[in-house]
Design a protein around this motif. Structure first.
Motif, PDB file in Angstrom:
ATOM      1  N   GLY A   1      -6.357  49.027   9.110  1.00 19.89           N
ATOM      2  CA  GLY A   1      -5.984  47.830   8.573  1.00 19.89           C
ATOM      3  C   GLY A   1      -4.750  47.647   7.804  1.00 19.89           C
ATOM      4  N   ILE A   2      -4.112  48.883   7.607  1.00 19.81           N
ATOM      5  CA  ILE A   2      -2.603  48.995   7.070  1.00 19.81           C
ATOM      6  C   ILE A   2      -1.766  49.281   8.255  1.00 19.81           C
ATOM      7  N   LEU A   3      -2.112  50.608   8.981  1.00 22.97           N
ATOM      8  CA  LEU A   3      -1.523  50.651   9.964  1.00 22.97           C
ATOM      9  C   LEU A   3      -0.883  49.744  10.987  1.00 22.97           C
ATOM     10  N   ILE A   4      -2.186  49.225  11.588  1.00 27.11           N
ATOM     11  CA  ILE A   4      -1.673  48.233  12.757  1.00 27.11           C
ATOM     12  C   ILE A   4      -1.155  46.860  12.318  1.00 27.11           C
ATOM     13  N   PRO A   5      -1.358  46.242  11.322  1.00 31.74           N
ATOM     14  CA  PRO A   5      -0.937  44.876  11.061  1.00 31.74           C
ATOM     15  C   PRO A   5       0.858  45.373  10.749  1.00 31.74           C
ATOM     16  N   ILE A   6       1.113  46.465  10.161  1.00 32.59           N
ATOM     17  CA  ILE A   6       2.585  46.808   9.884  1.00 32.59           C
ATOM     18  C   ILE A   6       3.360  46.539  11.312  1.00 32.59           C
ATOM     19  N   PHE A   7       2.728  47.113  12.220  1.00 30.43           N
ATOM     20  CA  PHE A   7       3.446  47.296  13.514  1.00 30.43           C
ATOM     21  C   PHE A   7       3.456  46.075  14.259  1.00 30.43           C
ATOM     22  N   LEU A   8       2.283  45.304  14.240  1.00 30.18           N
ATOM     23  CA  LEU A   8       2.165  43.866  14.867  1.00 30.18           C
ATOM     24  C   LEU A   8       3.344  43.152  13.984  1.00 30.18           C
ATOM     25  N   LEU A   9       3.328  43.079  12.999  1.00 25.19           N
ATOM     26  CA  LEU A   9       4.267  42.167  12.336  1.00 25.19           C
ATOM     27  C   LEU A   9       5.776  42.774  12.467  1.00 25.19           C
ATOM     28  N   ALA A  10       6.198  43.980  12.637  1.00 20.40           N
ATOM     29  CA  ALA A  10       7.480  44.423  12.557  1.00 20.40           C
ATOM     30  C   ALA A  10       7.903  44.097  14.206  1.00 20.40           C
ATOM     31  N   THR A  11       7.021  44.141  15.099  1.00 18.84           N
ATOM     32  CA  THR A  11       7.395  43.800  16.634  1.00 18.84           C
ATOM     33  C   THR A  11       6.930  42.089  16.821  1.00 18.84           C
ATOM     34  N   ARG A  12       6.796  41.235  15.646  1.00 17.59           N
ATOM     35  CA  ARG A  12       6.287  39.963  15.886  1.00 17.59           C
ATOM     36  C   ARG A  12       5.248  39.639  16.920  1.00 17.59           C
ATOM     37  N   ARG A  13       4.310  40.517  17.233  1.00 21.42           N
ATOM     38  CA  ARG A  13       3.149  39.918  18.039  1.00 21.42           C
ATOM     39  C   ARG A  13       2.290  39.079  17.480  1.00 21.42           C
ATOM     40  N   TRP A  14       2.527  37.622  17.408  1.00 20.95           N
ATOM     41  CA  TRP A  14       1.863  36.863  16.695  1.00 20.95           C
ATOM     42  C   TRP A  14       0.413  36.482  17.355  1.00 20.95           C
ATOM     43  N   ARG A  15       0.252  36.636  18.720  1.00 18.47           N
ATOM     44  CA  ARG A  15      -0.839  36.378  19.407  1.00 18.47           C
ATOM     45  C   ARG A  15      -1.708  37.531  19.213  1.00 18.47           C
ATOM     46  N   ALA A  16      -1.197  38.650  19.373  1.00 18.54           N
ATOM     47  CA  ALA A  16      -2.242  39.676  18.858  1.00 18.54           C
ATOM     48  C   ALA A  16      -2.841  39.791  17.614  1.00 18.54           C
ATOM     49  N   ILE A  17      -1.566  39.499  16.437  1.00 21.76           N
ATOM     50  CA  ILE A  17      -2.222  39.350  15.117  1.00 21.76           C
ATOM     51  C   ILE A  17      -3.267  38.248  15.099  1.00 21.76           C
ATOM     52  N   ALA A  18      -3.198  36.964  15.713  1.00 23.92           N
ATOM     53  CA  ALA A  18      -4.304  36.056  15.492  1.00 23.92           C
ATOM     54  C   ALA A  18      -5.558  36.499  16.143  1.00 23.92           C
ATOM     55  N   SER A  19      -5.469  37.177  17.386  1.00 26.22           N
ATOM     56  CA  SER A  19      -6.572  37.453  17.961  1.00 26.22           C
ATOM     57  C   SER A  19      -7.317  38.700  17.270  1.00 26.22           C
ATOM     58  N   ALA A  20      -6.728  39.686  16.519  1.00 22.55           N
ATOM     59  CA  ALA A  20      -7.021  40.662  15.930  1.00 22.55           C
ATOM     60  C   ALA A  20      -7.685  40.353  14.625  1.00 22.55           C
ATOM     61  N   SER A  21      -7.086  39.365  13.872  1.00 19.62           N
ATOM     62  CA  SER A  21      -7.779  38.839  12.820  1.00 19.62           C
ATOM     63  C   SER A  21      -9.043  38.015  13.106  1.00 19.62           C
ATOM     64  N   VAL A  22      -9.065  37.303  13.977  1.00 21.09           N
ATOM     65  CA  VAL A  22     -10.373  36.492  14.443  1.00 21.09           C
ATOM     66  C   VAL A  22     -11.273  37.437  14.990  1.00 21.09           C
ATOM     67  N   THR A  23     -11.052  38.455  15.381  1.00 21.18           N
ATOM     68  CA  THR A  23     -12.054  39.359  15.727  1.00 21.18           C
ATOM     69  C   THR A  23     -12.822  40.252  14.486  1.00 21.18           C
ATOM     70  N   VAL A  24     -11.940  40.329  13.639  1.00 23.87           N
ATOM     71  CA  VAL A  24     -12.286  41.222  12.224  1.00 23.87           C
ATOM     72  C   VAL A  24     -13.223  40.135  11.459  1.00 23.87           C
ATOM     73  N   VAL A  25     -12.661  39.097  11.497  1.00 20.27           N
ATOM     74  CA  VAL A  25     -13.630  37.893  10.913  1.00 20.27           C
ATOM     75  C   VAL A  25     -14.856  37.755  11.548  1.00 20.27           C
ATOM     76  N   ILE A  26     -14.882  37.605  12.785  1.00 20.82           N
ATOM     77  CA  ILE A  26     -16.153  37.578  13.582  1.00 20.82           C
ATOM     78  C   ILE A  26     -17.089  38.708  13.283  1.00 20.82           C
ATOM     79  N   LEU A  27     -16.474  39.997  13.495  1.00 21.78           N
ATOM     80  CA  LEU A  27     -17.257  41.286  13.244  1.00 21.78           C
ATOM     81  C   LEU A  27     -17.816  41.318  11.771  1.00 21.78           C
ATOM     82  N   ALA A  28     -16.961  40.879  10.777  1.00 22.82           N
ATOM     83  CA  ALA A  28     -17.582  41.078   9.391  1.00 22.82           C
ATOM     84  C   ALA A  28     -18.685  39.885   9.208  1.00 22.82           C
ATOM     85  N   ALA A  29     -18.426  38.676   9.754  1.00 23.18           N
ATOM     86  CA  ALA A  29     -19.650  37.656   9.605  1.00 23.18           C
ATOM     87  C   ALA A  29     -20.912  38.112  10.401  1.00 23.18           C
TER      88      ALA A  29
END
Length: 244
Positions: A201-229
């Motif tokens: 949860g620390i490693l991957i977001p840093i990579f995604l933010l540094a490379t500006r992968r906004w769609r991947a960030i949104a998709s990953a965030s939604v996936t985590v929220v769904i799994l947690a819910a």
């Protein structure tokens, strides 16, 4: 000068020819296979000669699955109850305790494990995750000799013998990296599935933010929220409370 010469030998590696790269992994695997067979023959049931369960890193997720399937998901974080199931799984009252250190999200992934006996489940888990690992490595470098190197990699052998989830983690991480340019949403889903290991949860977001992968960030965030819910809805708030 002598020290420099030795370092240059390792840096340039003129001795590491293509022929040796092909031969060494197979020799290593042959030795490993013989050692593993001897080790298994010396085992007593599901307990190896060192007194550990066969698939030592698999016993806690299998036992967690068993407790969850029997209506006690929060008990996976209870030492006494988890340990009791672990001892029963390998039919050895003296087996040591293996803690379950994953968030309830992981219970969604491992839930089916205890539908079959421990030994068969370990075999199915190992074969399935190993196949995912090989498929990922083959996609990275589709050459037979490279695949031999991937199989003989010591970390792969540790996973094979201990029932770890490293193959699954690599398949998700590798799959995400391989598809991030063509299918960023799918890559984000794979990254989100890796939330069963919170350190990513620390490693991957840093990579995604540094490379500006906004769609991947949104998709990953939604996936985590769904799994947690889902884990909250299925296993209850008490399971999350027990985890923390």
């Amino acid at each position: 000068m002598a020290g420099s010469s030795i370092l240059d030998s390792f840096r340039q590696a003129p001795w590491l020819t293509r022929r040796r790269l092909v031969a060494y992994p197979r020799l290593f695997l042959a030795v490993y296979f013989v050692s593993a067979v001897v080790w298994m023959l010396r085992s007593k049931g599901l307990i190896d000669p060192a007194g550990h369960p066969i698939g030592a890193d698999f016993i806690d997720p299998w036992s967690a699955s068993w407790l969850t399937l029997h209506g006690a998901p929060s008990a996976v974080y209870d030492v006494a109850r988890l340990w009791s199931v672990e001892r029963t799984a390998v039919a050895d009252p003296s087996v040591g305790f293996a803690g379950f250190h994953y968030p309830p999200i992981y219970l969604l992934i491992i839930l089916p494990l205890a539908l079959i006996p421990y030994a068969l489940s370990l075999l199915a888990w190992t074969v399935t995750t190993f196949a995912a690992y090989l498929a990922t490595m083959w996609t990275i470098d589709p050459e037979r000799d490279s695949l031999w190197l991937a199989i003989a990699f010591p970390g792969a052998l540790v996973n094979l013998t201990n029932g770890q989830n490293g193959f699954l983690t690599l398949a998700l991480l590798g799959g995400g990296l391989l598809t991030i340019d063509r299918r960023p949403i799918l890559a984000g889903v794979m990254f989100g599935l890796m939330s069963y290991k919170p350190q990513y949860g620390i490693l991957i977001p840093i990579f995604l933010l540094a490379t500006r992968r906004w769609r991947a960030i949104a998709s990953a965030s939604v996936t985590v929220v769904i799994l947690a819910a889902l884990s909250f809805a299925i296993f209850g708030a008490q399971t999350w409370h027990a985890f923390f």
